[in-house]
Design a protein around this motif. Structure first.
Motif, short mmCIF file in Angstrom:
data_model
loop_
_atom_site.label_atom_id
_atom_site.label_comp_id
_atom_site.label_asym_id
_atom_site.label_seq_id
_atom_site.Cartn_x
_atom_site.Cartn_y
_atom_site.Cartn_z
N UNK A 24 -8.51 15.52 0.27
CA UNK A 24 -7.19 14.93 0.14
C UNK A 24 -6.13 15.88 -0.39
N UNK A 25 -6.50 17.16 -0.61
CA UNK A 25 -5.53 18.18 -0.96
C UNK A 25 -4.96 18.12 -2.36
N UNK A 39 -5.53 15.44 -11.71
CA UNK A 39 -5.16 16.12 -10.47
C UNK A 39 -3.78 15.65 -10.01
N UNK A 40 -3.16 16.43 -9.13
CA UNK A 40 -1.82 16.09 -8.66
C UNK A 40 -1.72 16.36 -7.17
N UNK A 41 -0.92 15.51 -6.48
CA UNK A 41 -0.69 15.73 -5.05
C UNK A 41 0.59 16.54 -4.86
N UNK A 42 0.95 16.80 -3.61
CA UNK A 42 2.12 17.63 -3.31
C UNK A 42 3.45 16.98 -3.71
N UNK A 43 3.44 15.64 -3.87
CA UNK A 43 4.67 14.95 -4.26
C UNK A 43 4.78 14.73 -5.76
N UNK A 44 3.76 15.21 -6.52
CA UNK A 44 3.81 15.09 -7.96
C UNK A 44 3.09 13.88 -8.55
N UNK A 45 2.53 13.01 -7.70
CA UNK A 45 1.76 11.88 -8.22
C UNK A 45 0.44 12.39 -8.79
N UNK A 46 0.00 11.77 -9.85
CA UNK A 46 -1.19 12.22 -10.56
C UNK A 46 -2.33 11.21 -10.38
N UNK A 47 -3.52 11.73 -10.14
CA UNK A 47 -4.74 10.94 -10.11
C UNK A 47 -5.62 11.44 -11.26
#
Length: 135
Positions: A24-25, A39-47
């Motif tokens: 999921x990158x 962890x963080x995605x390309x839009x800045x949302x954090x999991x």
């Protein structure tokens, strides 16, 4: 308003961190031993995946809290099928993609115990559209 983060209880932090990175990158920002990964995605949302067993006592999760899931939207049916093929090729136990309410999707259980949904955008039927009416 923008979604800031999602925090999931996990039975296997390292396996879930690797899955989110590989498929999921997401990029890992912080690892706190075997108890937490952020962890963080390309839009800045954090999991966040955590394994804080001592915090479950007194916390009001449903008894079957592993039915909780996180969903990832793909741009097309082909993209869903391609990710399904990658996961299947790597030995994940996953259901076949199928039509679900007009979207093409599948679910699989992460090593941490919760579910991942991979799907195309679900179309909203006119009768389902929220119009701000009180029921």
């Amino acid at each position: 308003m923008k979604l800031n983060h999602i925090n999931l209880y996990s039975h296997d932090i390292e396996a879930d961190r690797a899955m989110f990175e590989r498929y999921f990158g997401l990029r890992t920002l912080v690892v706190r031993g075997s108890k937490m990964a952020i962890m963080q995605d390309d839009d800045g949302s954090v999991v966040i995946v955590n394994h804080f067993e001592n915090r479950l006592a007194g916390f009001d999760y449903p008894e079957q809290f592993d039915i909780l899931h996180i969903g990832f939207i793909q741009e097309s049916r082909d993209a869903v099928d391609a990710l399904h093929a990658r996961l299947n090729g790597d030995g994940w136990n996953i259901q076949a993609p199928h039509d679900a309410h007009g979207a093409w999707s599948f679910y699989f259980r992460a090593k941490g115990g919760y579910f991942i949904e991979v799907t195309t955008l679900t179309p909203i039927r006119p009768q389902e559209a929220y119009r701000g009416e009180r029921q």
